[in-house]
Design an enzyme around this catalytic site. Sequence first.
Site, PDB file in Angstrom:
ATOM      1  N   SER A 161       0.830  -1.200   0.000  1.00  0.00           N
ATOM      2  CA  SER A 161       0.000   0.000   0.000  1.00  0.00           C
ATOM      3  C   SER A 161       0.867   1.253   0.000  1.00  0.00           C
ATOM      4  CB  SER A 161      -0.898   0.017   1.240  1.00  0.00           C
ATOM      5  OG  SER A 161      -1.845  -1.010   1.186  1.00  0.00           O
ATOM      6  N   GLY A 162       0.503   2.194  -0.865  1.00  0.00           N
ATOM      7  CA  GLY A 162       1.212   3.466  -0.917  1.00  0.00           C
ATOM      8  C   GLY A 162       2.413   3.497  -1.827  1.00  0.00           C
TER       9      GLY A 162
END
Length: 265
Positions: free
Chosen positions: A209-210
């Site tokens: 994520s990210g």
Amino acid sequence: MLLLLLISSAFVLPWAGAGRIIGGKEVVPHSRPYMAYLKIKVKDRSGSKPSSCGGFLIRPDAVLSAAHCVPKKGLKVTVILGAHNINVQEWSQQRIHVTDWVIHPNYSSASLQNDIALLKLRSRARINENVTFISIPRSNEHVRVGTRCRVAGWGDTSVYGSTTDVMMEVDLKVQNETLCQQEFHDYQRLSMICVGDQNSGKSTYEGDSGGPLVCNKKAHGIVSYGPSGRLLPLVFTRVSYFVPWIRQQLRRFALQELPASPSSQ
């Protein structure tokens, strides 16, 4: 690494869990110098285990990531740059505290629309061969269907919990948006990118994520979410759609560094 969030009840605790790259391979050490590892801890819970997320350096003092990585204040966030093995104190690493961050005002934790956050570093990163920023696309610049892109990160490497301490990377193909529109009710073609390769066995399943989706040497996407119980397709935040907002926040960050004017004292 933080869960690549699913649109399900698991979203209640968006900063808990571990990330995975499936079907990928270890990168040449320090060959992705823009990569950032976000170590995230709840400030008011002493002894609590930190979670983590991916991100990428776009300016010496600014990192882009996903909003669901830092959904609220009260978190202590440390960015680690220049890392290959995240569990070793490598000489190349720079550990910098995050002083502030802003998530998009229209971010939705339910639908993961506008899943983007900009983090301000306490001190500027020292730019060198192991740490540097990556370009982002122009406003509304699109990447074509069929383009081969890559996603790097740290975390588990299988659905069975196999782990790795070193940076891994997977190649993924940009898909026709119809695929994600059929799969996800809240998919937004202007602000999201549909990615995957049905026959490759490769994915960012529940992970990274990210982190950036790098296509043609630019960070076109941010790892956001995927389907429950299956590997593909994957949804990435479309960076080009948010360029005006990113530029606005970077200007705000810069103004925060200016000394107070006489009239304000």
